[in-house]
Scaffold this motif. Structure first.
Motif, PDB file in Angstrom:
ATOM      1  N   ASN A  19       2.538  -0.703   5.289  1.00 30.31           N
ATOM      2  CA  ASN A  19       2.538  -0.570   3.828  1.00 30.31           C
ATOM      3  C   ASN A  19       3.315   0.671   3.396  1.00 30.31           C
ATOM      4  O   ASN A  19       3.190   1.142   2.265  1.00 30.31           O
ATOM      5  N   GLY A  20       4.120   1.220   4.318  1.00 33.46           N
ATOM      6  CA  GLY A  20       4.975   2.359   3.963  1.00 33.46           C
ATOM      7  C   GLY A  20       4.274   3.703   4.014  1.00 33.46           C
ATOM      8  O   GLY A  20       4.726   4.660   3.378  1.00 33.46           O
ATOM      9  N   GLY A  21       3.177   3.811   4.770  1.00 26.00           N
ATOM     10  CA  GLY A  21       2.458   5.084   4.852  1.00 26.00           C
ATOM     11  C   GLY A  21       2.461   5.652   6.257  1.00 26.00           C
ATOM     12  O   GLY A  21       1.831   5.109   7.159  1.00 26.00           O
ATOM     13  N   ARG A  39       9.829   8.002  -8.902  1.00 30.47           N
ATOM     14  CA  ARG A  39       8.407   8.150  -9.230  1.00 30.47           C
ATOM     15  C   ARG A  39       8.004   9.561  -9.670  1.00 30.47           C
ATOM     16  O   ARG A  39       6.931   9.753 -10.218  1.00 30.47           O
ATOM     17  N   SER A  78       6.251  -2.213   2.304  1.00 29.71           N
ATOM     18  CA  SER A  78       5.271  -2.939   1.476  1.00 29.71           C
ATOM     19  C   SER A  78       5.821  -4.300   1.072  1.00 29.71           C
ATOM     20  O   SER A  78       5.122  -5.314   1.121  1.00 29.71           O
ATOM     21  N   ASN A 125      -4.997  -4.034   2.424  1.00 34.05           N
ATOM     22  CA  ASN A 125      -4.347  -5.359   2.479  1.00 34.05           C
ATOM     23  C   ASN A 125      -2.880  -5.247   2.111  1.00 34.05           C
ATOM     24  O   ASN A 125      -2.426  -4.215   1.615  1.00 34.05           O
ATOM     25  N   HIS A 148      -0.922  -0.316  -9.397  1.00 31.81           N
ATOM     26  CA  HIS A 148      -2.051  -0.303  -8.446  1.00 31.81           C
ATOM     27  C   HIS A 148      -2.475   1.108  -8.062  1.00 31.81           C
ATOM     28  O   HIS A 148      -3.565   1.300  -7.532  1.00 31.81           O
ATOM     29  N   ARG A 149      -1.610   2.104  -8.333  1.00 31.13           N
ATOM     30  CA  ARG A 149      -1.962   3.484  -8.000  1.00 31.13           C
ATOM     31  C   ARG A 149      -2.384   4.284  -9.232  1.00 31.13           C
ATOM     32  O   ARG A 149      -2.945   5.363  -9.111  1.00 31.13           O
ATOM     33  N   LEU A 160       2.762  -4.559  -3.327  1.00 30.49           N
ATOM     34  CA  LEU A 160       2.683  -4.040  -4.696  1.00 30.49           C
ATOM     35  C   LEU A 160       3.703  -2.957  -5.032  1.00 30.49           C
ATOM     36  O   LEU A 160       3.837  -2.600  -6.198  1.00 30.49           O
TER      37      LEU A 160
HETATM   38  O1  SUG Z   1       2.811   4.359  -2.931  1.00 36.23           O
HETATM   39  N1  SUG Z   1       2.126   1.999  -0.437  1.00 36.23           N
HETATM   40  C1  SUG Z   1       2.195   3.382  -0.849  1.00 36.23           C
HETATM   41  C2  SUG Z   1       2.664   4.240   0.290  1.00 36.23           C
HETATM   42  C3  SUG Z   1       2.512   5.697  -0.032  1.00 36.23           C
HETATM   43  C4  SUG Z   1       3.126   6.576   0.998  1.00 36.23           C
HETATM   44  N2  SUG Z   1       2.912   7.922   0.672  1.00 36.23           N
HETATM   45  C5  SUG Z   1       3.782   8.935   0.897  1.00 36.23           C
HETATM   46  N3  SUG Z   1       5.036   8.717   1.130  1.00 36.23           N
HETATM   47  N4  SUG Z   1       3.353  10.132   0.786  1.00 36.23           N
HETATM   48  C6  SUG Z   1       3.107   3.535  -2.055  1.00 36.23           C
HETATM   49  O2  SUG Z   1       4.131   2.863  -2.117  1.00 36.23           O
HETATM   50  C7  SUG Z   1       1.548  -0.325  -0.727  1.00 36.23           C
HETATM   51  C8  SUG Z   1       0.570  -1.156  -1.458  1.00 36.23           C
HETATM   52  C9  SUG Z   1       0.702  -2.646  -1.284  1.00 36.23           C
HETATM   53  O3  SUG Z   1       1.813  -3.145  -1.185  1.00 36.23           O
HETATM   54  O4  SUG Z   1      -0.335  -3.311  -1.235  1.00 36.23           O
HETATM   55  C10 SUG Z   1       1.528   1.093  -1.215  1.00 36.23           C
HETATM   56  O5  SUG Z   1       0.986   1.389  -2.249  1.00 36.23           O
END
Ligand code: SUG
Length: 419
Positions: free
Chosen positions: A342-344, A195, A28, A17, A128-129, A21
């Motif tokens: 969502n940036g993936g 990060r 995202s 979804n 969230h991660r 986040l």
């Molecule tokens: O950590 N998106 C992930 C995308 C991770 C991409 N991974 C790599 N670049 N290897 C993040 O930002 C979005 C979640 C949200 O908005 O619901 C999110 O977690």
């Protein structure tokens, strides 16, 4: 023994979804509140894997995580019904799909004890991660259980943020030969969170017993993080002798390139100049979040998201790259738009492991027939769409739980993954 590269893709989970986040992840944020399509998302992921199998590559899978993560909410003194919306969304996130953030992997040929080392990422920067690691650890302990061949390490302790292979690159003349490992870290103080902490990167290198002469720590440029490169793999990718990177990916690229050339004289650095592709276009198109793969027939292919084709300056640059007859011979666009929103990108969805497939639990390896059966489970069970304002809907939650149980049962992993 046949050591080769295996790409493990995270199956996109039924709770996928858009809750917005991830600060610093422009997609995202841009798509926060939009309706998501988990079934279509997961099927797009399956098609990407199918495409890679057809290229002659070896493919593995990781399972989605159990959502909502009630155990995590219980540690916070709440549950899915009572949690505040931001905690509920964090507990429901399907973010474990991005397997490049599952762990950092050092193949056996790079380590002092001749085992393949995997350190589970702690992902502490984003709430969230931050609760992904226990289920990731549980899965990787099953997939890579052969202790004489693999060492699966728990996460690096907080506060040192570690986001796994997304901030790690490996170059080698061939996959099964000793390589040079590059750890890319960020420095906090910019617009968005950095990060990857250098202390986490150094700790992973020590645990993996890497040769310091073949290990490089490079700082990500602040400019790249501020432009939305929340992981290094948004602006750089490496495979065998090739490093493909944006001009502004690294803080001090001259020093980094010198160190790399010294450690690995055969390296071929393909740098995309900012004058031809801006950081903004690189991040919008996810040109570098590509799978750079060695084809069985020789040469390399770059598996890019379709967004790269839709960005004219990027596509022109890629066409010129192919025409130049260098090591990268083919560009293969894949449609993974649900994950991209969502940036993936393609590289986020996979974790590369160089190992002998015979040493890996076969339940984590796939061929087309197995993908067909997984796709059938997804098509039957995954919710068609999710409105992120309805994450407390008890029928939706029951459906997500049922989807997961069915898949895990289908893969005969219930006994290993259900406590
Ligand atoms: O950590 N998106 C992930 C995308 C991770 C991409 N991974 C790599 N670049 N290897 C993040 O930002 C979005 C979640 C949200 O908005 O619901 C999110 O977690």
């Amino acid at each position: 023994m046949t050591v080769r590269e295996i790409n493990f893709d995270g199956i996109i989970g039924p709770s996928h979804n858009y809750a917005g986040l991830s600060s610093g992840n422009l997609a995202s944020k841009r798509n926060a509140g939009a309706i998501s399509y988990p079934r279509a998302a997961a099927l797009q992921g399956i098609e990407k894997m199918r495409g890679n199998l057809r290229l002659g590559l070896k493919q593995g899978i990781f399972l989605p995580h159990w959502r909502p993560d009630g155990a995590w909410l219980a540690q916070l003194g709440t549950d899915i019904g009572g949690a505040e919306p931001h905690l509920r969304a964090a507990a429901m996130s399907a973010s474990s799909m991005w397997a490049a953030n599952a762990a950092t992997v050092s193949p056996a040929s790079d380590t002092a004890d001749g085992r393949t080392h995997l350190t589970i990422a702690n992902l502490v920067t984003m709430p969230h991660r931050s609760h992904e690691w226990p289920q990731t650890l549980a899965q990787l302990q099953v997939a890579f259980s052969a202790k004489d061949v693999f060492a699966v390490h728990p996460p690096i302790p907080a506060p040192f943020g570690d986001e796994g292979a997304a901030n790690h690159m490996r170059l080698s003349d061939r996959h099964d030969e000793a390589g040079v490992e590059i750890f890319v870290y960020g420095q906090s103080g910019g617009l968005f969170p950095a990060r990857q902490h250098i202390e986490a990167s150094k700790a992973v290198a020590r645990r993996h017993r890497l040769d310091p002469a073949r290990t490089i720590f490079a700082r990500q440029s602040d400019e790249a993080i501020d432009a939305g490169a929340f992981h290094n793999d948004v602006v750089a990718v490496a495979n065998e002798t090739v490093l493909f990177a944006h001009e502004h990916a690294f803080a001090d690229r001259a020093t980094f390139y010198d160190a790399l050339r010294e450690a690995m004289p055969s390296v071929c650095i393909i740098e995309v100049p900012a004058a031809e592709v801006s950081l903004a276009d690189a991040i919008r198109s996810y040109l570098f979040n590509a799978q750079l793969v060695t084809l069985p027939e020789g040469g390399m292919a770059l598996v890019v998201p379709t967004e790269a084709r839709a960005t004219p300056r990027v596509w022109r640059w890629l066409e010129a790259l192919i025409a130049g007859n260098g090591p990268i011979r083919r560009i293969i666009p894949v449609d993974i738009r649900q994950s991209m929103a969502n940036g993936g990108g393609p590289a986020c969805l996979r974790l590369r492991v160089v190992a002998d497939p015979a040493d890996i639990d076969p339940r984590f390896l796939v061929d087309e027939a197995r993908l067909d059966r997984i796709a059938a489970v997804i098509a039957e069970y995954w919710p068609e769409q999710i409105d992120p304002s309805s994450l407390d809907d008890t029928r939706l939650i029951a459906r997500i739980e049922q989807s997961w149980l069915t898949l895990v049962d289908h893969l005969q992993l219930s006994g290993d993954l259900i406590p």
